[in-house]
Design a protein around this motif. Sequence first.
Motif, mmCIF file in Angstrom:
data_model
loop_
_atom_site.group_PDB
_atom_site.id
_atom_site.type_symbol
_atom_site.label_atom_id
_atom_site.label_comp_id
_atom_site.label_asym_id
_atom_site.label_seq_id
_atom_site.Cartn_x
_atom_site.Cartn_y
_atom_site.Cartn_z
ATOM 1 N N LEU A 131 0.774 -1.351 -0.031
ATOM 2 C CA LEU A 131 0.184 -0.062 -0.143
ATOM 3 C C LEU A 131 0.728 1.156 -0.089
ATOM 4 C CD1 LEU A 131 -3.000 -0.837 2.203
ATOM 5 C CD2 LEU A 131 -3.019 -0.464 -0.140
ATOM 6 N N PRO A 132 2.000 1.465 0.807
ATOM 7 C CA PRO A 132 2.621 2.557 0.706
ATOM 8 C C PRO A 132 3.337 2.826 -0.663
ATOM 9 C CG PRO A 132 3.362 1.524 2.536
ATOM 10 C CD PRO A 132 2.406 0.574 2.029
ATOM 11 N N ALA A 133 3.620 1.868 -1.380
ATOM 12 C CA ALA A 133 4.142 1.932 -2.853
ATOM 13 C C ALA A 133 3.031 2.510 -3.826
ATOM 14 C CB ALA A 133 4.788 0.747 -3.368
ATOM 15 N N PHE A 134 1.898 2.156 -3.600
ATOM 16 C CA PHE A 134 0.602 2.450 -4.263
ATOM 17 C C PHE A 134 0.132 3.941 -3.859
ATOM 18 C CE2 PHE A 134 -3.976 2.816 -4.820
ATOM 19 C CZ PHE A 134 -4.130 2.820 -6.000
ATOM 20 N N SER A 135 0.486 4.361 -2.819
ATOM 21 C CA SER A 135 0.019 5.595 -2.472
ATOM 22 C C SER A 135 0.818 6.845 -2.976
ATOM 23 C CB SER A 135 -0.085 5.805 -0.937
ATOM 24 O OG SER A 135 1.154 5.616 -0.502
ATOM 25 N N GLU A 136 2.200 6.260 -3.008
ATOM 26 C CA GLU A 136 3.260 7.082 -3.858
ATOM 27 C C GLU A 136 3.192 7.189 -5.251
ATOM 28 O OE1 GLU A 136 6.723 5.661 -2.048
ATOM 29 O OE2 GLU A 136 6.227 6.059 0.008
ATOM 30 N N THR A 137 2.533 6.295 -6.127
ATOM 31 C CA THR A 137 2.730 6.333 -7.339
ATOM 32 C C THR A 137 1.349 7.355 -7.929
ATOM 33 O OG1 THR A 137 1.070 4.433 -7.616
ATOM 34 C CG2 THR A 137 3.529 4.139 -7.444
ATOM 35 N N ARG A 138 1.595 7.902 -9.192
ATOM 36 C CA ARG A 138 0.601 8.605 -9.695
ATOM 37 C C ARG A 138 -0.215 7.811 -11.139
ATOM 38 N NH1 ARG A 138 1.173 14.220 -8.516
ATOM 39 N NH2 ARG A 138 3.081 14.511 -7.066
ATOM 40 N N VAL A 166 -4.285 3.192 -12.399
ATOM 41 C CA VAL A 166 -4.988 1.689 -12.273
ATOM 42 C C VAL A 166 -5.391 1.888 -10.749
ATOM 43 C CG1 VAL A 166 -3.474 1.010 -13.814
ATOM 44 C CG2 VAL A 166 -2.591 0.882 -11.736
ATOM 45 N N GLY A 167 -6.301 0.801 -10.600
ATOM 46 C CA GLY A 167 -6.767 0.489 -9.124
ATOM 47 C C GLY A 167 -5.753 -0.262 -8.164
ATOM 48 N N PRO A 168 -6.240 -0.427 -7.011
ATOM 49 C CA PRO A 168 -5.221 -1.200 -6.264
ATOM 50 C C PRO A 168 -5.013 -2.643 -6.320
ATOM 51 C CG PRO A 168 -7.330 -0.476 -4.958
ATOM 52 C CD PRO A 168 -7.196 -0.040 -6.339
ATOM 53 N N SER A 169 -6.032 -3.132 -6.958
ATOM 54 C CA SER A 169 -5.910 -4.570 -7.237
ATOM 55 C C SER A 169 -5.076 -4.802 -8.459
ATOM 56 C CB SER A 169 -7.075 -5.273 -7.466
ATOM 57 O OG SER A 169 -8.012 -4.798 -8.628
ATOM 58 N N THR A 170 -5.149 -3.984 -9.367
ATOM 59 C CA THR A 170 -3.973 -3.899 -10.904
ATOM 60 C C THR A 170 -2.712 -3.786 -10.330
ATOM 61 O OG1 THR A 170 -6.036 -3.382 -11.996
ATOM 62 C CG2 THR A 170 -3.823 -3.249 -12.965
ATOM 63 N N PHE A 171 -2.529 -2.504 -9.568
ATOM 64 C CA PHE A 171 -1.194 -2.395 -8.869
ATOM 65 C C PHE A 171 -0.605 -3.654 -8.078
ATOM 66 C CE2 PHE A 171 1.810 -0.372 -5.707
ATOM 67 C CZ PHE A 171 2.547 0.112 -6.742
ATOM 68 N N LEU A 172 -1.508 -4.021 -7.328
ATOM 69 C CA LEU A 172 -0.929 -5.355 -6.621
ATOM 70 C C LEU A 172 -0.579 -6.396 -7.333
ATOM 71 C CD1 LEU A 172 -0.283 -5.461 -3.606
ATOM 72 C CD2 LEU A 172 -2.626 -6.594 -3.442
ATOM 73 N N ILE A 225 0.572 -6.305 -10.506
ATOM 74 C CA ILE A 225 1.750 -5.938 -11.121
ATOM 75 C C ILE A 225 2.906 -5.907 -10.227
ATOM 76 C CG2 ILE A 225 3.183 -3.877 -12.039
ATOM 77 C CD1 ILE A 225 0.462 -2.763 -13.176
ATOM 78 N N GLN A 226 2.807 -5.578 -9.040
ATOM 79 C CA GLN A 226 3.958 -5.509 -8.060
ATOM 80 C C GLN A 226 4.317 -7.228 -7.517
ATOM 81 O OE1 GLN A 226 5.842 -3.536 -6.763
ATOM 82 N NE2 GLN A 226 4.823 -1.604 -7.278
ATOM 83 N N LEU A 227 3.043 -7.764 -7.716
ATOM 84 C CA LEU A 227 3.437 -9.538 -7.383
ATOM 85 C C LEU A 227 4.092 -10.250 -8.584
ATOM 86 C CD1 LEU A 227 0.275 -10.134 -5.244
ATOM 87 C CD2 LEU A 227 2.402 -9.973 -4.475
ATOM 88 N N GLY A 228 3.961 -9.690 -9.647
ATOM 89 C CA GLY A 228 4.714 -10.502 -10.750
ATOM 90 C C GLY A 228 4.129 -11.702 -11.018
ATOM 91 N N LYS A 229 4.886 -12.923 -11.089
ATOM 92 C CA LYS A 229 4.359 -14.265 -11.393
ATOM 93 C C LYS A 229 3.561 -14.576 -10.227
ATOM 94 C CE LYS A 229 8.627 -16.613 -9.854
ATOM 95 N NZ LYS A 229 9.884 -17.558 -10.301
ATOM 96 N N TYR A 230 3.740 -14.151 -9.102
ATOM 97 C CA TYR A 230 2.729 -14.621 -7.884
ATOM 98 C C TYR A 230 1.520 -13.963 -7.831
ATOM 99 C CZ TYR A 230 7.403 -16.327 -6.544
ATOM 100 O OH TYR A 230 8.718 -16.825 -6.862
ATOM 101 N N GLN A 231 0.959 -13.199 -8.892
ATOM 102 C CA GLN A 231 -0.380 -12.530 -8.811
ATOM 103 C C GLN A 231 -1.403 -13.352 -8.667
ATOM 104 O OE1 GLN A 231 -0.644 -10.204 -12.183
ATOM 105 N NE2 GLN A 231 -0.386 -12.208 -13.515
ATOM 106 N N SER A 232 -1.281 -14.725 -9.227
ATOM 107 C CA SER A 232 -2.425 -15.733 -8.872
ATOM 108 C C SER A 232 -3.022 -15.862 -7.657
ATOM 109 C CB SER A 232 -2.005 -17.082 -9.582
ATOM 110 O OG SER A 232 -1.294 -17.694 -8.832
ATOM 111 N N ILE A 233 -2.321 -15.458 -6.391
ATOM 112 C CA ILE A 233 -2.818 -15.449 -5.063
ATOM 113 C C ILE A 233 -4.000 -14.545 -4.673
ATOM 114 C CG2 ILE A 233 -0.808 -16.524 -4.154
ATOM 115 C CD1 ILE A 233 -0.437 -13.546 -2.875
ATOM 116 N N LEU A 234 -4.021 -13.490 -5.828
ATOM 117 C CA LEU A 234 -5.246 -12.588 -5.599
ATOM 118 C C LEU A 234 -6.553 -13.112 -6.021
ATOM 119 C CD1 LEU A 234 -3.379 -9.242 -6.735
ATOM 120 C CD2 LEU A 234 -3.781 -10.011 -4.465
#
Length: 109
Positions: free
Chosen positions: A70-77, A80-86, A88-97
């Motif tokens: 979340l801190p990285a999401f609030s610092e970006t401009r 995209v929504g928080p789920s899309t940003f998350l 992107i950050q998780l990369g190949k592990y995004q399937s846990i969302l």
Amino acid sequence: MFRALRSARFWSRTGAYFLVGLCIVFWAKFAFVYNIPPGVRQGALLNVSAYIAVKNWWFGPPVFDLGSFLPAFSETRLTVGPSTFLAIQLGKYQSILDPSVIVWARHLQ
């Protein structure tokens, strides 16, 4: 007496090996996800604060703290929504969302 002691030693070792094996299987195939941000809670995760899911890969990280992103999401401009940003950050592990198989879930109170 010696036979009983040998048997107890055998069963204690067998139990310890079995416990270690279960820990390795959990680390290899299950993920514990906690601290889920409110913007990500959708669908089956609507009222869930933490869950254990079956991973679709082997031997990845077993624990995910989604709130640490979340801190990285609030610092970006980004627009995209928080789920899309998350995702992107998780990369190949995004399937846990979007877990297909939830083994255990802790609901919000």
